[in-house]
Design a protein around this motif. Structure first.
Motif, PDB file in Angstrom:
ATOM      1  N   GLY A 225       0.806  -1.759  -0.145  1.00 42.73           N
ATOM      2  CA  GLY A 225      -0.088  -0.066   0.441  1.00 42.73           C
ATOM      3  C   GLY A 225       0.920   1.021  -0.553  1.00 42.73           C
TER       4      GLY A 225
ATOM      5  N   VAL B  89       0.692   6.262   4.618  1.00 42.02           N
ATOM      6  CA  VAL B  89       1.231   5.477   4.604  1.00 42.02           C
ATOM      7  C   VAL B  89       3.021   4.933   4.618  1.00 42.02           C
TER       8      VAL B  89
ATOM      9  N   GLU C  62       1.186  -1.265  -5.020  1.00 46.96           N
ATOM     10  CA  GLU C  62      -0.020  -0.061  -4.882  1.00 46.96           C
ATOM     11  C   GLU C  62      -0.607  -0.923  -5.993  1.00 46.96           C
ATOM     12  N   GLN C  63      -2.064  -0.927  -5.654  1.00 45.39           N
ATOM     13  CA  GLN C  63      -3.304  -1.566  -6.432  1.00 45.39           C
ATOM     14  C   GLN C  63      -3.700  -0.190  -7.583  1.00 45.39           C
TER      15      GLN C  63
ATOM     16  N   HIS D 174      -2.885   8.379  -5.583  1.00 43.92           N
ATOM     17  CA  HIS D 174      -4.020   8.335  -6.697  1.00 43.92           C
ATOM     18  C   HIS D 174      -4.932   8.962  -5.785  1.00 43.92           C
TER      19      HIS D 174
ATOM     20  N   SER E 133      -7.376   7.571   1.085  1.00 42.26           N
ATOM     21  CA  SER E 133      -7.949   8.662   2.430  1.00 42.26           C
ATOM     22  C   SER E 133      -6.187  10.047   1.855  1.00 42.26           C
ATOM     23  N   SER E 134      -5.577   9.622   0.918  1.00 39.50           N
ATOM     24  CA  SER E 134      -4.818  10.748   1.048  1.00 39.50           C
ATOM     25  C   SER E 134      -4.766  11.432  -0.038  1.00 39.50           C
TER      26      SER E 134
ATOM     27  N   ARG F 202      -4.104  18.847   4.115  1.00 34.48           N
ATOM     28  CA  ARG F 202      -4.966  18.241   5.383  1.00 34.48           C
ATOM     29  C   ARG F 202      -4.153  18.834   6.678  1.00 34.48           C
ATOM     30  N   ILE F 203      -4.467  19.250   7.836  1.00 36.94           N
ATOM     31  CA  ILE F 203      -4.525  19.602   8.891  1.00 36.94           C
ATOM     32  C   ILE F 203      -3.659  19.150  10.011  1.00 36.94           C
TER      33      ILE F 203
ATOM     34  N   VAL G  97      -2.159  -6.448  -4.160  1.00 31.91           N
ATOM     35  CA  VAL G  97      -1.957  -8.020  -3.457  1.00 31.91           C
ATOM     36  C   VAL G  97      -3.428  -8.846  -2.756  1.00 31.91           C
TER      37      VAL G  97
ATOM     38  N   PRO H  21      -8.260   1.827   3.845  1.00 33.05           N
ATOM     39  CA  PRO H  21      -9.579   1.075   4.510  1.00 33.05           C
ATOM     40  C   PRO H  21      -9.697  -0.355   4.170  1.00 33.05           C
TER      41      PRO H  21
ATOM     42  N   TYR I 163     -14.718  21.516   9.204  1.00 24.91           N
ATOM     43  CA  TYR I 163     -13.542  22.178   9.548  1.00 24.91           C
ATOM     44  C   TYR I 163     -13.105  22.170   7.833  1.00 24.91           C
TER      45      TYR I 163
ATOM     46  N   CYS J 277     -13.775  10.460  -0.204  1.00 21.66           N
ATOM     47  CA  CYS J 277     -12.322  10.302   0.738  1.00 21.66           C
ATOM     48  C   CYS J 277     -12.646   8.864   1.903  1.00 21.66           C
TER      49      CYS J 277
ATOM     50  N   HIS K 273      -7.181  11.456  10.650  1.00 24.73           N
ATOM     51  CA  HIS K 273      -6.316  12.473  11.475  1.00 24.73           C
ATOM     52  C   HIS K 273      -4.815  11.577  11.540  1.00 24.73           C
TER      53      HIS K 273
ATOM     54  N   PHE L  45      -2.924  11.760   9.041  1.00 20.82           N
ATOM     55  CA  PHE L  45      -1.516  12.360   7.977  1.00 20.82           C
ATOM     56  C   PHE L  45      -0.500  12.560   8.118  1.00 20.82           C
ATOM     57  N   LYS L  46      -0.507  14.036   9.773  1.00 18.07           N
ATOM     58  CA  LYS L  46      -0.156  14.792  10.267  1.00 18.07           C
ATOM     59  C   LYS L  46       1.260  13.861  10.414  1.00 18.07           C
TER      60      LYS L  46
HETATM   61  C1  FAD Z   1     -11.637  13.493   3.852  1.00 15.87           C
HETATM   62  C2  FAD Z   1     -10.663  13.185   4.505  1.00 15.87           C
HETATM   63  C3  FAD Z   1      -9.906  14.512   5.545  1.00 15.87           C
HETATM   64  C4  FAD Z   1      -8.668  14.281   5.866  1.00 15.87           C
HETATM   65  N1  FAD Z   1      -8.008  14.838   7.230  1.00 15.87           N
HETATM   66  C5  FAD Z   1      -7.352  15.327   7.935  1.00 15.87           C
HETATM   67  C6  FAD Z   1      -6.078  15.967   8.453  1.00 15.87           C
HETATM   68  O1  FAD Z   1      -6.857  17.322   8.389  1.00 15.87           O
HETATM   69  N2  FAD Z   1      -5.306  15.958   9.573  1.00 15.87           N
HETATM   70  C7  FAD Z   1      -4.413  14.820   9.828  1.00 15.87           C
HETATM   71  O2  FAD Z   1      -3.751  14.665   9.806  1.00 15.87           O
HETATM   72  N3  FAD Z   1      -4.970  13.677   8.759  1.00 15.87           N
HETATM   73  C8  FAD Z   1      -6.462  14.088   8.260  1.00 15.87           C
HETATM   74  N4  FAD Z   1      -6.984  12.586   7.441  1.00 15.87           N
HETATM   75  C9  FAD Z   1      -6.640  11.506   7.973  1.00 15.87           C
HETATM   76  C10 FAD Z   1      -5.622  10.521   6.800  1.00 15.87           C
HETATM   77  O3  FAD Z   1      -5.906  11.390   5.803  1.00 15.87           O
HETATM   78  C11 FAD Z   1      -5.435   9.573   6.625  1.00 15.87           C
HETATM   79  O4  FAD Z   1      -4.977   9.148   8.237  1.00 15.87           O
HETATM   80  C12 FAD Z   1      -4.047   8.864   6.196  1.00 15.87           C
HETATM   81  O5  FAD Z   1      -4.008   9.513   4.620  1.00 15.87           O
HETATM   82  C13 FAD Z   1      -4.499   7.740   5.557  1.00 15.87           C
HETATM   83  O6  FAD Z   1      -3.424   6.952   4.675  1.00 15.87           O
HETATM   84  P1  FAD Z   1      -2.904   5.217   4.639  1.00 15.87           P
HETATM   85  O7  FAD Z   1      -1.766   5.647   3.935  1.00 15.87           O
HETATM   86  O8  FAD Z   1      -3.552   5.207   6.224  1.00 15.87           O
HETATM   87  O9  FAD Z   1      -4.132   4.989   3.616  1.00 15.87           O
HETATM   88  P2  FAD Z   1      -4.440   5.022   2.388  1.00 15.87           P
HETATM   89  O10 FAD Z   1      -4.419   6.737   1.750  1.00 15.87           O
HETATM   90  O11 FAD Z   1      -5.690   5.048   1.939  1.00 15.87           O
HETATM   91  O12 FAD Z   1      -3.269   4.280   1.668  1.00 15.87           O
HETATM   92  C14 FAD Z   1      -3.394   2.651   1.977  1.00 15.87           C
HETATM   93  C15 FAD Z   1      -2.977   2.166   0.221  1.00 15.87           C
HETATM   94  O13 FAD Z   1      -3.301   0.954   0.184  1.00 15.87           O
HETATM   95  C16 FAD Z   1      -3.480   0.071  -1.088  1.00 15.87           C
HETATM   96  N5  FAD Z   1      -3.616  -0.858  -0.897  1.00 15.87           N
HETATM   97  C17 FAD Z   1      -4.702  -1.569   0.319  1.00 15.87           C
HETATM   98  N6  FAD Z   1      -4.706  -2.469  -0.090  1.00 15.87           N
HETATM   99  C18 FAD Z   1      -4.282  -3.631  -1.863  1.00 15.87           C
HETATM  100  C19 FAD Z   1      -3.500  -4.582  -1.851  1.00 15.87           C
HETATM  101  N7  FAD Z   1      -4.403  -6.037  -1.513  1.00 15.87           N
HETATM  102  N8  FAD Z   1      -2.923  -4.298  -3.046  1.00 15.87           N
HETATM  103  C20 FAD Z   1      -1.910  -3.336  -3.340  1.00 15.87           C
HETATM  104  N9  FAD Z   1      -2.578  -1.783  -2.730  1.00 15.87           N
HETATM  105  C21 FAD Z   1      -3.292  -1.840  -1.506  1.00 15.87           C
HETATM  106  C22 FAD Z   1      -4.000   1.056  -1.900  1.00 15.87           C
HETATM  107  O14 FAD Z   1      -4.791   1.655  -2.984  1.00 15.87           O
HETATM  108  C23 FAD Z   1      -4.587   2.667  -0.747  1.00 15.87           C
HETATM  109  O15 FAD Z   1      -2.928   3.267  -1.405  1.00 15.87           O
HETATM  110  C24 FAD Z   1      -8.122  12.696   6.637  1.00 15.87           C
HETATM  111  C25 FAD Z   1      -8.467  11.848   6.128  1.00 15.87           C
HETATM  112  C26 FAD Z   1      -9.448  12.125   5.231  1.00 15.87           C
HETATM  113  C27 FAD Z   1      -9.836  11.000   4.115  1.00 15.87           C
END
Ligand code: FAD
Length: 375
Positions: free
Chosen positions: A9, A13, A32-33, A38, A42-43, A48-49, A171, A202, A251, A311, A341, A343-344
């Motif tokens: 992923g 993160v 990455e799928q 993209h 969630s990103s 992002r704050i 994956v 997610p 927000y 998102c 919350h 991203f930061k």
């Molecule tokens: C609208 C919104 C507002 C937000 N505001 C804030 C904010 O103001 N401040 C803050 O700190 N945080 C904020 N957040 C939270 C923050 O953005 C998320 O916590 C963070 O982006 C999560 O990242 P992630 O990598 O966990 O998830 P994702 O960005 O979803 O990344 C997961 C990745 O894994 C990949 N993946 C999943 N399964 C597979 C598989 N089987 N094979 C290959 N690839 C796979 C997906 O395609 C994806 O790219 C907000 C989130 C949202 C949605």
């Protein structure tokens, strides 16, 4: 070949973890799928704050302080504009979760925040219309991150540090054998690695089916409006804001470009059964809730919706992140349940995941481990 480390992923993160793992000198692959950077997880969504006086829990404060340093360093390394200090105005009832939480964290960690009465708030930021029973807390050193630029920069730095990336590779399952070798089945063939970082956002529960997480994936709609106020522009000192109201928690961000001001609801949202089938059509009810918030709490005479983007939040049962080793395999680690919350904190979450794989334990992350919590 057997990789030293695979990152599953490459959202926020995973990009940060890929960078940290490659910097550690490991032969690292990110899978990455979808494509790189993209808008299907969630990103994404421009901003992002980032804040330090953390209303969710004071234990996040030292992590936020380290994250600020890490973003500043990354910004220097990439030469990209990643983070901007606009200040953050948080408004709500004096005894509400947000105001109480901000003041509690600020007091415990000696952070400078200003309490603003309604009169002071209206004089300083005439664009806002808080309720008469509300109070404001202003954190001057807070601001926002440019979300897509951050992810792209982390991936670029990871590549420069030697990481490889396989986009459009899904994956399907993974298996750890008796010697600890990890085999990963993908739609593009089989991969092998000594260490695995699961950063599937997610999709975490679908990847780690054996752990039976109780995460809830929630649909979130981000909206951009043009309004007829020059003081809403970034260059005119408009801060980020977060309002805890009797109708929910909303927000927003200053106007950065022709899209206008972005506003979204932190509370509420619809449960997503399958993140791969997220409904991306505009939800008029969600849009209406943000419009009602704007009409009630911002001063303007005209507004026009120009853009929206859907998102997902991945909520853990207690709203705190899960960052830990797999309970059965010490060479598999996970960061999930980032609960809207996370991203930061990305650069330090990436480092922590790699440290966990390296056998190191950082006590400041203990409150995010699985032990003793329902995850
Ligand atoms: C609208 C919104 C507002 C937000 N505001 C804030 C904010 O103001 N401040 C803050 O700190 N945080 C904020 N957040 C939270 C923050 O953005 C998320 O916590 C963070 O982006 C999560 O990242 P992630 O990598 O966990 O998830 P994702 O960005 O979803 O990344 C997961 C990745 O894994 C990949 N993946 C999943 N399964 C597979 C598989 N089987 N094979 C290959 N690839 C796979 C997906 O395609 C994806 O790219 C907000 C989130 C949202 C949605």
């Amino acid at each position: 070949m057997v990789y030293d480390c695979i990152v599953l992923g490459l959202g926020g993160v995973g990009s940060a973890a890929l960078h940290s793992a490659a910097q550690r000198g490991w032969n690292t692959l990110g899978v990455e799928q979808f494509g790189a950077v993209h808008d299907r997880g969630s990103s994404h969504g421009q901003t992002r704050i980032i804040r330090t006086a953390y209303f969710e829990h004071p234990d996040y404060v030292p992590l936020a302080q380290r994250a600020w340093e890490a973003w500043d360093k990354l910004q220097l390394e990439t030469g990209e504009w990643l983070v901007e200090k606009t200040g953050l105005l948080q408004v709500g009832p004096p005894d509400g979760e947000v105001v109480q939480g901000v003041l509690g964290s600020a007091k415990q960690h000696g952070l400078p925040v200003e309490i603003l009465t309604i009169a002071e708030l209206s004089e300083r930021f005439p664009i806002f219309k808080p309720d008469s029973t509300h109070v404001g807390v202003f954190e001057e050193s807070a601001g926002f991150l440019r979300v897509e630029t951050c992810v792209a920069s982390l991936l670029k730095l990871a590549r420069l540090a030697g990481a490889q990336i396989r986009a459009n590779t899904e994956v399907r399952s993974y298996h750890v054998d008796d010697q600890g070798l990890i085999s990963i089945d993908t739609n593009q063939g089989r991969l092998e690695t000594e260490r695995l970082i699961v950063a599937a956002g997610p999709w975490t529960q679908q990847v780690l089916v054996e752990l039976d997480f109780h995460f809830e994936v929630i649909r979130k709609q981000q909206q951009w409006f043009q309004i007829d106020r020059v003081d809403a522009k970034y260059e005119n000192g408009f801060p980020c804001y977060l309002f805890e109201t009797d109708d929910g928690c909303f927000y927003g961000f200053p106007e950065l470009d022709r899209l206008g001001i972005k506003v979204a609801e932190h509370s509420g949202g619809q449960v997503v059964v399958d993140p791969s089938k997220l409904d991306r059509n505009v939800n008029l009810q969600d849009q209406g809730r943000c419009e009602r918030f704007l009409d009630r709490h911002l001063n303007f005479t005209k507004r026009r919706l120009v853009h929206n983007s859907t998102c997902m939040y991945t909520m853990s049962p207690d709203g705190h992140f899960v960052i830990d080793r797999h309970p059965r395999y010490e060479n598999v680690v996970v960061a999930g349940g980032m609960s809207g919350h996370g991203f930061k904190f990305l650069p330090i979450v990436g480092q922590q995941l790699v440290d966990l794989l390296d056998g190191k334990d950082d006590p400041s992350f203990r409150f995010l481990q699985m032990a003793g919590r329902q995850c």
